[in-house]
Design a protein around this motif. Structure first.
Motif, mmCIF file in Angstrom:
data_model
loop_
_atom_site.group_PDB
_atom_site.id
_atom_site.type_symbol
_atom_site.label_atom_id
_atom_site.label_comp_id
_atom_site.label_asym_id
_atom_site.label_seq_id
_atom_site.Cartn_x
_atom_site.Cartn_y
_atom_site.Cartn_z
ATOM 1 N N LEU A 15 11.524 36.334 16.477
ATOM 2 C CA LEU A 15 10.633 35.758 17.487
ATOM 3 C C LEU A 15 9.597 36.782 17.955
ATOM 4 N N LEU A 16 10.049 38.006 18.220
ATOM 5 C CA LEU A 16 9.118 39.038 18.674
ATOM 6 C C LEU A 16 8.157 39.455 17.561
ATOM 7 N N ALA A 17 8.625 39.478 16.314
ATOM 8 C CA ALA A 17 7.748 39.841 15.198
ATOM 9 C C ALA A 17 6.660 38.794 14.985
ATOM 10 N N TYR A 18 7.030 37.516 15.064
ATOM 11 C CA TYR A 18 6.019 36.470 14.886
ATOM 12 C C TYR A 18 5.033 36.440 16.050
ATOM 13 N N LEU A 19 5.498 36.718 17.252
ATOM 14 C CA LEU A 19 4.578 36.806 18.389
ATOM 15 C C LEU A 19 3.626 37.986 18.199
ATOM 16 N N ALA A 20 4.144 39.125 17.773
ATOM 17 C CA ALA A 20 3.288 40.294 17.517
ATOM 18 C C ALA A 20 2.259 39.983 16.431
ATOM 19 N N GLN A 21 2.684 39.267 15.396
ATOM 20 C CA GLN A 21 1.754 38.910 14.315
ATOM 21 C C GLN A 21 0.631 38.017 14.834
ATOM 22 N N MET A 22 0.960 37.052 15.678
ATOM 23 C CA MET A 22 -0.069 36.157 16.214
ATOM 24 C C MET A 22 -1.017 36.900 17.153
ATOM 25 N N ARG A 23 -0.488 37.865 17.921
ATOM 26 C CA ARG A 23 -1.366 38.707 18.752
ATOM 27 C C ARG A 23 -2.341 39.461 17.858
ATOM 28 N N HIS A 24 -1.821 40.025 16.786
ATOM 29 C CA HIS A 24 -2.655 40.789 15.848
ATOM 30 C C HIS A 24 -3.739 39.897 15.244
ATOM 31 N N VAL A 25 -3.356 38.717 14.826
ATOM 32 C CA VAL A 25 -4.299 37.796 14.176
ATOM 33 C C VAL A 25 -5.421 37.395 15.131
ATOM 34 N N ILE A 26 -5.087 37.066 16.374
ATOM 35 C CA ILE A 26 -6.164 36.669 17.293
ATOM 36 C C ILE A 26 -7.064 37.857 17.624
ATOM 37 N N ARG A 27 -6.484 39.039 17.742
ATOM 38 C CA ARG A 27 -7.305 40.223 18.006
ATOM 39 C C ARG A 27 -8.287 40.487 16.861
ATOM 40 N N HIS A 55 -7.478 34.876 27.391
ATOM 41 C CA HIS A 55 -6.593 33.786 27.803
ATOM 42 C C HIS A 55 -5.180 33.967 27.247
ATOM 43 N N CYS A 56 -5.066 34.349 25.981
ATOM 44 C CA CYS A 56 -3.730 34.542 25.392
ATOM 45 C C CYS A 56 -2.973 35.652 26.105
ATOM 46 N N SER A 57 -3.650 36.721 26.454
ATOM 47 C CA SER A 57 -3.025 37.804 27.195
ATOM 48 C C SER A 57 -2.540 37.320 28.553
ATOM 49 N N SER A 58 -3.393 36.607 29.255
ATOM 50 C CA SER A 58 -3.048 36.083 30.583
ATOM 51 C C SER A 58 -1.899 35.092 30.511
ATOM 52 N N THR A 59 -1.927 34.227 29.510
ATOM 53 C CA THR A 59 -0.868 33.234 29.346
ATOM 54 C C THR A 59 0.478 33.906 29.098
ATOM 55 N N GLU A 60 0.487 34.897 28.207
ATOM 56 C CA GLU A 60 1.738 35.609 27.933
ATOM 57 C C GLU A 60 2.241 36.303 29.197
ATOM 58 N N GLU A 61 1.339 36.935 29.922
ATOM 59 C CA GLU A 61 1.731 37.611 31.160
ATOM 60 C C GLU A 61 2.351 36.623 32.155
ATOM 61 N N ASN A 62 1.734 35.459 32.310
ATOM 62 C CA ASN A 62 2.262 34.451 33.234
ATOM 63 C C ASN A 62 3.649 33.976 32.816
ATOM 64 N N ALA A 96 -6.666 46.544 25.881
ATOM 65 C CA ALA A 96 -5.770 47.451 26.611
ATOM 66 C C ALA A 96 -4.814 46.648 27.497
ATOM 67 N N ASN A 97 -5.327 45.624 28.158
ATOM 68 C CA ASN A 97 -4.460 44.781 28.975
ATOM 69 C C ASN A 97 -3.454 44.037 28.104
ATOM 70 N N TYR A 98 -3.915 43.507 26.971
ATOM 71 C CA TYR A 98 -3.020 42.781 26.061
ATOM 72 C C TYR A 98 -1.909 43.708 25.571
ATOM 73 N N LEU A 144 5.050 30.787 23.245
ATOM 74 C CA LEU A 144 4.016 31.822 23.180
ATOM 75 C C LEU A 144 3.490 31.990 21.754
ATOM 76 N N ILE A 145 4.375 31.893 20.773
ATOM 77 C CA ILE A 145 3.929 31.943 19.371
ATOM 78 C C ILE A 145 3.007 30.762 19.096
ATOM 79 N N GLN A 146 3.427 29.569 19.508
ATOM 80 C CA GLN A 146 2.620 28.360 19.299
ATOM 81 C C GLN A 146 1.263 28.472 19.985
ATOM 82 N N GLU A 147 1.265 28.875 21.241
ATOM 83 C CA GLU A 147 0.025 28.962 22.019
ATOM 84 C C GLU A 147 -0.927 29.998 21.432
ATOM 85 N N THR A 148 -0.408 31.155 21.056
ATOM 86 C CA THR A 148 -1.248 32.204 20.492
ATOM 87 C C THR A 148 -1.786 31.781 19.126
ATOM 88 N N ALA A 149 -0.950 31.141 18.310
ATOM 89 C CA ALA A 149 -1.400 30.661 17.001
ATOM 90 C C ALA A 149 -2.476 29.580 17.145
#
Length: 194
Positions: A15-27, A55-62, A96-98, A144-149
């Motif tokens: 789960l954490l690896a796929y979330l990290a991958q989606m963060r990387h892809v959007i960046r 938005h993805c950063s803020s959503t994950e933080e929330n 940096a915030n993300y 979070l994976i779904q939303e970021t993707a």
């Protein structure tokens, strides 16, 4: 980071690896864009590459605040504002915030013994089911994976409308992949900064 998530040993790691991958892809959708392009909305919507990443950063933080039972009071204007990269913000600030948000997510999930742990449902927003009182941490990570993707896909379309850049050629350029029959790394158009 490669174009695919590597081997995983367990659910939490996956789960954490796929979330990290989606963060990387959007960046990566921001790679090589000018500040003006990061704020440009070249499609039918008002969405921008910079705004979607923010938005993805803020959503994950929330969501992690909610998992930690430290929810913030959300209002519509604050929600709408996190879709825009303000003139006084840079993409480096957003990244940096993300990074801080991602590190906090990793620490939080590492501290939780059971991914089935209850996470309260926020009934103040119209999209959450009224007949459900709790999600699980597992559900939050999948969401979070779904939303970021989803937003990475939006950012891909915006990016392509801006300069023709698409996901894998941009990834190849950002990561220094050699040109091959499979992929030609993206290059900025003549006159555009690299």
């Amino acid at each position: 980071m490669p174009g695919q998530v590597g081997a995983i040993a367990n659910e939490r790691e996956g789960l954490l690896a796929y979330l990290a991958q989606m963060r990387h892809v959007i960046r990566l959708t921001a790679y090589g864009l000018t500040p003006e392009q990061l704020r440009a909305a070249p499609t039918a919507s008002e969405l921008t590459v910079g705004g979607l990443i923010k938005h993805c950063s803020s959503t994950e933080e929330n969501w992690i605040d909610t998992v930690r039972r430290e929810p913030r009071e959300l209002d519509y204007q604050a929600y709408a504002d996190n879709f825009a990269l303000r003139d006084d913000e840079t993409i480096e600030d957003v990244f940096a915030n993300y990074d801080r948000v991602a590190a906090r997510t990793e620490r939080t999930i590492a501290e939780i013994a059971d991914l089935g742990q209850d996470v309260p449902v926020d009934h103040s927003v119209p999209w959450n089911p009224k007949d459900l009182d709790n999600w699980s941490v597992r559900w939050v990570l999948l969401h979070l994976i779904q939303e970021t993707a989803r937003h990475a896909g939006h950012a891909d379309i915006i990016r392509e409308a801006l300069d023709g850049g698409t996901a894998y050629p941009i990834m190849a350029a950002a990561e220094g992949w050699p040109e091959s029959p499979w992929i030609k790394p993206w290059k900025p158009a003549a006159g555009q900064p690299a």
